[in-house]
Design a protein around this motif. Structure first.
Motif, PDB file in Angstrom:
ATOM      1  N   TYR A  56     -52.498  16.954 112.621  1.00  0.00           N
ATOM      2  CA  TYR A  56     -51.816  16.197 113.288  1.00  0.00           C
ATOM      3  C   TYR A  56     -52.821  16.341 114.181  1.00  0.00           C
ATOM      4  CZ  TYR A  56     -48.382  18.255 110.577  1.00  0.00           C
ATOM      5  OH  TYR A  56     -47.394  18.577 110.048  1.00  0.00           O
ATOM      6  N   LYS A  57     -52.077  14.732 115.146  1.00  0.00           N
ATOM      7  CA  LYS A  57     -53.105  14.350 115.830  1.00  0.00           C
ATOM      8  C   LYS A  57     -53.112  15.064 117.038  1.00  0.00           C
ATOM      9  CE  LYS A  57     -53.256   9.908 118.866  1.00  0.00           C
ATOM     10  NZ  LYS A  57     -52.426   8.792 119.406  1.00  0.00           N
ATOM     11  N   TYR A  58     -51.807  15.358 117.904  1.00  0.00           N
ATOM     12  CA  TYR A  58     -52.335  16.199 119.141  1.00  0.00           C
ATOM     13  C   TYR A  58     -52.996  18.048 119.085  1.00  0.00           C
ATOM     14  CZ  TYR A  58     -49.792  13.163 122.268  1.00  0.00           C
ATOM     15  OH  TYR A  58     -49.537  12.299 123.065  1.00  0.00           O
ATOM     16  N   THR A  59     -53.240  18.426 117.613  1.00  0.00           N
ATOM     17  CA  THR A  59     -53.891  19.468 117.308  1.00  0.00           C
ATOM     18  C   THR A  59     -55.606  18.953 118.114  1.00  0.00           C
ATOM     19  OG1 THR A  59     -52.182  20.009 115.411  1.00  0.00           O
ATOM     20  CG2 THR A  59     -54.115  21.277 116.161  1.00  0.00           C
ATOM     21  N   VAL A  60     -56.027  18.233 116.759  1.00  0.00           N
ATOM     22  CA  VAL A  60     -57.147  17.380 117.125  1.00  0.00           C
ATOM     23  C   VAL A  60     -57.394  16.894 118.884  1.00  0.00           C
ATOM     24  CG1 VAL A  60     -58.989  15.678 116.692  1.00  0.00           C
ATOM     25  CG2 VAL A  60     -57.162  16.098 114.893  1.00  0.00           C
ATOM     26  N   ASN A  61     -56.547  16.365 119.621  1.00  0.00           N
ATOM     27  CA  ASN A  61     -57.005  16.103 120.845  1.00  0.00           C
ATOM     28  C   ASN A  61     -56.901  17.379 121.486  1.00  0.00           C
ATOM     29  OD1 ASN A  61     -56.349  13.306 120.261  1.00  0.00           O
ATOM     30  ND2 ASN A  61     -54.502  12.850 121.089  1.00  0.00           N
ATOM     31  N   GLY A  62     -56.347  18.375 121.638  1.00  0.00           N
ATOM     32  CA  GLY A  62     -57.374  19.484 122.332  1.00  0.00           C
ATOM     33  C   GLY A  62     -58.097  19.758 122.204  1.00  0.00           C
ATOM     34  N   PHE A  63     -59.146  19.482 121.659  1.00  0.00           N
ATOM     35  CA  PHE A  63     -60.893  19.524 121.523  1.00  0.00           C
ATOM     36  C   PHE A  63     -61.442  18.321 121.169  1.00  0.00           C
ATOM     37  CE2 PHE A  63     -58.732  22.256 118.532  1.00  0.00           C
ATOM     38  CZ  PHE A  63     -59.184  24.370 118.726  1.00  0.00           C
ATOM     39  N   ARG A  64     -60.528  16.767 122.423  1.00  0.00           N
ATOM     40  CA  ARG A  64     -61.195  15.796 122.565  1.00  0.00           C
ATOM     41  C   ARG A  64     -61.239  15.992 124.056  1.00  0.00           C
ATOM     42  NH1 ARG A  64     -62.099  12.455 118.776  1.00  0.00           N
ATOM     43  NH2 ARG A  64     -61.173  11.885 117.137  1.00  0.00           N
ATOM     44  N   LEU A  65     -62.626  16.385 125.013  1.00  0.00           N
ATOM     45  CA  LEU A  65     -62.879  16.286 125.980  1.00  0.00           C
ATOM     46  C   LEU A  65     -63.556  15.317 125.834  1.00  0.00           C
ATOM     47  CD1 LEU A  65     -64.374  20.139 124.865  1.00  0.00           C
ATOM     48  CD2 LEU A  65     -62.562  19.031 126.130  1.00  0.00           C
ATOM     49  N   PRO A  66     -63.822  14.937 127.839  1.00  0.00           N
ATOM     50  CA  PRO A  66     -62.521  16.061 128.378  1.00  0.00           C
ATOM     51  C   PRO A  66     -61.570  15.424 128.574  1.00  0.00           C
ATOM     52  CG  PRO A  66     -64.340  13.790 129.400  1.00  0.00           C
ATOM     53  CD  PRO A  66     -64.653  13.609 127.873  1.00  0.00           C
ATOM     54  N   THR A  67     -61.121  14.145 127.744  1.00  0.00           N
ATOM     55  CA  THR A  67     -59.596  13.769 128.060  1.00  0.00           C
ATOM     56  C   THR A  67     -59.328  13.793 126.527  1.00  0.00           C
ATOM     57  OG1 THR A  67     -60.094  11.361 127.779  1.00  0.00           O
ATOM     58  CG2 THR A  67     -60.060  13.034 130.586  1.00  0.00           C
ATOM     59  N   ALA A  68     -57.875  13.514 125.733  1.00  0.00           N
ATOM     60  CA  ALA A  68     -57.473  13.434 124.722  1.00  0.00           C
ATOM     61  C   ALA A  68     -57.893  11.847 124.284  1.00  0.00           C
ATOM     62  CB  ALA A  68     -56.289  12.800 124.774  1.00  0.00           C
ATOM     63  N   ASP A  69     -59.403  11.518 124.781  1.00  0.00           N
ATOM     64  CA  ASP A  69     -59.902   9.922 124.227  1.00  0.00           C
ATOM     65  C   ASP A  69     -61.230  10.070 124.146  1.00  0.00           C
ATOM     66  OD1 ASP A  69     -56.948   8.332 124.762  1.00  0.00           O
ATOM     67  OD2 ASP A  69     -57.758   8.456 126.699  1.00  0.00           O
ATOM     68  N   GLY A  70     -61.577  10.754 124.693  1.00  0.00           N
ATOM     69  CA  GLY A  70     -62.788  11.519 124.671  1.00  0.00           C
ATOM     70  C   GLY A  70     -63.755  12.085 123.001  1.00  0.00           C
ATOM     71  N   LYS A  71     -64.376  12.438 122.981  1.00  0.00           N
ATOM     72  CA  LYS A  71     -65.188  13.112 121.506  1.00  0.00           C
ATOM     73  C   LYS A  71     -64.250  14.511 120.642  1.00  0.00           C
ATOM     74  CE  LYS A  71     -69.685  10.364 121.211  1.00  0.00           C
ATOM     75  NZ  LYS A  71     -70.429  10.636 121.408  1.00  0.00           N
ATOM     76  N   ALA A  72     -64.334  14.434 120.025  1.00  0.00           N
ATOM     77  CA  ALA A  72     -64.029  15.663 119.284  1.00  0.00           C
ATOM     78  C   ALA A  72     -64.286  17.088 119.406  1.00  0.00           C
ATOM     79  CB  ALA A  72     -63.054  15.637 117.839  1.00  0.00           C
ATOM     80  N   TYR A  73     -64.637  17.831 119.865  1.00  0.00           N
ATOM     81  CA  TYR A  73     -66.367  19.151 119.969  1.00  0.00           C
ATOM     82  C   TYR A  73     -65.238  19.806 118.285  1.00  0.00           C
ATOM     83  CZ  TYR A  73     -68.045  16.189 123.248  1.00  0.00           C
ATOM     84  OH  TYR A  73     -68.856  15.339 123.946  1.00  0.00           O
ATOM     85  N   GLY A  74     -64.585  20.299 117.939  1.00  0.00           N
ATOM     86  CA  GLY A  74     -63.941  21.295 117.378  1.00  0.00           C
ATOM     87  C   GLY A  74     -63.178  20.383 116.576  1.00  0.00           C
ATOM     88  N   ILE A  75     -62.587  20.844 115.153  1.00  0.00           N
ATOM     89  CA  ILE A  75     -61.813  20.776 114.422  1.00  0.00           C
ATOM     90  C   ILE A  75     -60.812  22.125 114.269  1.00  0.00           C
ATOM     91  CG2 ILE A  75     -61.305  20.696 112.112  1.00  0.00           C
ATOM     92  CD1 ILE A  75     -62.712  18.368 113.182  1.00  0.00           C
ATOM     93  N   PRO A  76     -59.407  21.719 114.408  1.00  0.00           N
ATOM     94  CA  PRO A  76     -57.720  22.722 114.189  1.00  0.00           C
ATOM     95  C   PRO A  76     -57.983  23.596 113.388  1.00  0.00           C
ATOM     96  CG  PRO A  76     -57.868  20.079 114.968  1.00  0.00           C
ATOM     97  CD  PRO A  76     -58.886  20.565 114.622  1.00  0.00           C
ATOM     98  N   ILE A  77     -58.741  24.661 113.008  1.00  0.00           N
ATOM     99  CA  ILE A  77     -57.805  26.091 112.256  1.00  0.00           C
ATOM    100  C   ILE A  77     -56.746  26.542 112.291  1.00  0.00           C
ATOM    101  CG2 ILE A  77     -60.430  26.189 112.354  1.00  0.00           C
ATOM    102  CD1 ILE A  77     -60.208  28.846 113.580  1.00  0.00           C
ATOM    103  N   SER A  78     -55.943  26.128 112.948  1.00  0.00           N
ATOM    104  CA  SER A  78     -54.784  27.342 112.756  1.00  0.00           C
ATOM    105  C   SER A  78     -53.849  26.118 114.605  1.00  0.00           C
ATOM    106  CB  SER A  78     -54.769  28.440 113.501  1.00  0.00           C
ATOM    107  OG  SER A  78     -55.128  29.042 114.562  1.00  0.00           O
ATOM    108  N   LEU A  79     -52.820  26.744 113.787  1.00  0.00           N
ATOM    109  CA  LEU A  79     -51.504  25.894 115.366  1.00  0.00           C
ATOM    110  C   LEU A  79     -50.637  26.261 115.179  1.00  0.00           C
ATOM    111  CD1 LEU A  79     -50.699  23.326 116.813  1.00  0.00           C
ATOM    112  CD2 LEU A  79     -49.423  22.353 114.598  1.00  0.00           C
ATOM    113  N   GLU A  80     -49.901  26.750 116.918  1.00  0.00           N
ATOM    114  CA  GLU A  80     -49.575  28.136 117.475  1.00  0.00           C
ATOM    115  C   GLU A  80     -48.467  26.752 118.470  1.00  0.00           C
ATOM    116  OE1 GLU A  80     -51.478  30.947 120.244  1.00  0.00           O
ATOM    117  OE2 GLU A  80     -51.948  30.731 117.325  1.00  0.00           O
ATOM    118  N   THR A  81     -47.036  27.397 118.266  1.00  0.00           N
ATOM    119  CA  THR A  81     -46.389  27.141 119.278  1.00  0.00           C
ATOM    120  C   THR A  81     -45.724  28.903 119.928  1.00  0.00           C
ATOM    121  OG1 THR A  81     -44.429  25.838 120.013  1.00  0.00           O
ATOM    122  CG2 THR A  81     -43.975  26.810 117.970  1.00  0.00           C
ATOM    123  N   TYR A  82     -44.841  28.501 120.811  1.00  0.00           N
ATOM    124  CA  TYR A  82     -44.854  30.272 121.655  1.00  0.00           C
ATOM    125  C   TYR A  82     -43.516  29.952 121.861  1.00  0.00           C
ATOM    126  CZ  TYR A  82     -49.872  29.748 123.343  1.00  0.00           C
ATOM    127  OH  TYR A  82     -51.149  29.988 123.050  1.00  0.00           O
TER     128      TYR A  82
END
Length: 452
Positions: free
Chosen positions: A138-164
């Protein structure tokens, strides 16, 4: 960049039952060289988590596939964060791969060059199995690891997704003849909590489990504030707390109400709730000592439905956060896995990361976390989860925004946020507390040269 809830919901592309499925194609497993780093030893640092438990059981499969020896250190969360920061900041980190939060820890690691960007590895056909299908995540999970903004490079790959969201004891609510589907607003739920509190407090069952002076609590608190914020946009990474000029907004009525609600819910908690971390929250509910969990991770469903960890299996209900008089929203977050920039074993590290986040692995870990990160996994696993859980998570994601707050000084602001909530829980005037928090936040961003 400003965040708009409607745009985020559309971008997530989640439908009822998580029916969206991306990617596919014939397997190229036989053509990919999994033995290209054979003989290396890989050191992996993991937080104690359902994902960690699930993936660690399968590591012998990875070792047999690749010829790489894996040494795992799994630590309780408080110890994990200390070890992670110390390790990343050292000249020779004692780990090659690690679990990562996309919030301030990730931002600090990015600023200091401690974390390896992964885009080139993903794009390299010799290093990445053609079946990996990164677009399936899912793109918006990946974008959390794009730094310093959602347009940056991926510094991690998501492994779990949670909503509150909310969890509740179906048996207790039924005993009190509370019709949960009829609880539409926060005030409806507060009335129900008062009834639960009166009926069960003397029996050793508190009405609410919720995080207290836990360093991660401000992440969940964002969901409470989002619930009051309404459709107003906000600045990405600053969340609701600062405007485009870095002027603090802690005295905004929506922010104040979110903090007040959290403080009120703490007062429905068991003794010691002020110090609850995610573990105490989930464990108190799993052991039958609390009747609800508020504004916390959907991945708790994996713990609460595990007979080895839970005494309330079959008695767990799920609900999206209730609406308020000014809005209806929540936030989402995800763990990721990353590579140390100073690792001497980067090819082996990438093999492990792509294996641990592959379609096959995500299906397996997703069963444990109730939070897979791939569309293909959601499409399959949502059919196996409790229907009420799937419905509540689906409703939550449709009104969810990314809950990522990071900037210079964010940790200091988060610490002041925790202090403010605890002070309000203790009975201090919210107007006074939030005014002082606003002043402190202004000093912090000025000290970090974000304002003049």
């Amino acid at each position: 960049m400003r965040i708009n809830r409607r745009l985020v919901s559309a971008a997530l592309g989640l439908t009822a039952g998580f029916g969206l499925m991306l990617g596919g194609g014939a397997s190229a497993e036989d053509a990919f060289n999994w033995k290209q780093a054979e003989g290396q030893t890989l050191r992996v640092l993991l937080d104690s988590h359902p994902w960690q438990e699930s993936i660690e059981k399968r590591i012998p499969e990875f070792e047999a596939l690749t010829g790489i020896k894996v040494e795992v250190s799994a630590l309780a969360e408080a110890t994990f964060w200390d070890r992670l920061t110390l390790g990343l900041s050292s000249g020779e980190p004692p780990f090659d791969v690690f679990m990562l939060s996309p919030n301030q820890t990730g931002f600090t690691g990015y600023q200091n060059g401690w974390i390896e960007p992964l885009d080139d590895y993903i794009a390299d056909k010799k290093k990445t199995n053609p079946d990996y299908d990164f677009d399936d995540v899912y793109k918006y999970t990946v974008n959390g690891f794009r730094l310093p903004t959602a347009d940056g490079k991926a510094y991690g790959i998501p492994i779990s997704l949670e909503t509150y969201m909310l969890f509740y004891r179906t048996d207790l609510f039924a005993e009190q003849k509370i019709d949960v589907p009829a609880l539409k607003t926060v005030d409806d739920w507060l009335a129900a909590l008062a009834k639960i509190d009166a009926a069960y407090k003397d029996k050793g069952i508190a009405a609410v489990a919720i995080r207290g002076q836990d360093p991660t609590m401000p992440d969940e608190l964002l969901a409470a504030v989002a619930d009051y914020w309404g459709e107003r946009p906000f600045m990405a990474q600053r969340m609701f707390y600062f405007d485009e000029n870095w002027t603090p907004r802690f005295t905004d009525p929506a922010v104040v109400k979110g903090f007040e609600l959290w403080a009120k819910l703490l007062n429905y908690g068991p003794p010691g709730v002020e110090n609850f971390t995610w573990y105490e929250v989930s464990n108190s509910f799993a052991q039958g000592r609390t009747a609800t969990i508020w504004f916390d991770a959907s991945v708790f469903a994996g713990i609460l439905n595990d007979p080895k960890q839970s005494t309330v299996v079959g008695k767990v209900g799920y609900a999206a956060v209730p609406k308020t008089e000014t809005g209806h929203a929540t936030t989402h977050w995800g763990w990721g896995i990353s590579m140390a920039a100073k690792s001497p074993n980067k090819d082996a590290a990438w093999l492990f990361i792509q294996w641990a986040t592959s379609k096959e692995s995500d299906l397996d870990t997703g069963k444990a976390t109730f939070g897979p990160v791939r569309a293909s996994s959601w499409a399959k696993l949502s059919q196996t989860f409790p229907p009420e859980f799937t419905k509540a998570v689906d409703e939550s994601f449709k009104m969810s925004v990314p809950g990522y707050m990071y900037f210079d000084g964010a940790r200091e602001v988060a610490d002041r946020i925790i202090d403010a909530v605890i002070r309000m829980k203790g009975g201090e005037d919210s107007k006074t507390v939030m005014g002082e928090l606003n002043d402190e936040a202004a000093k912090i961003v000025k000290k970090n040269n974000l304002t003049k």
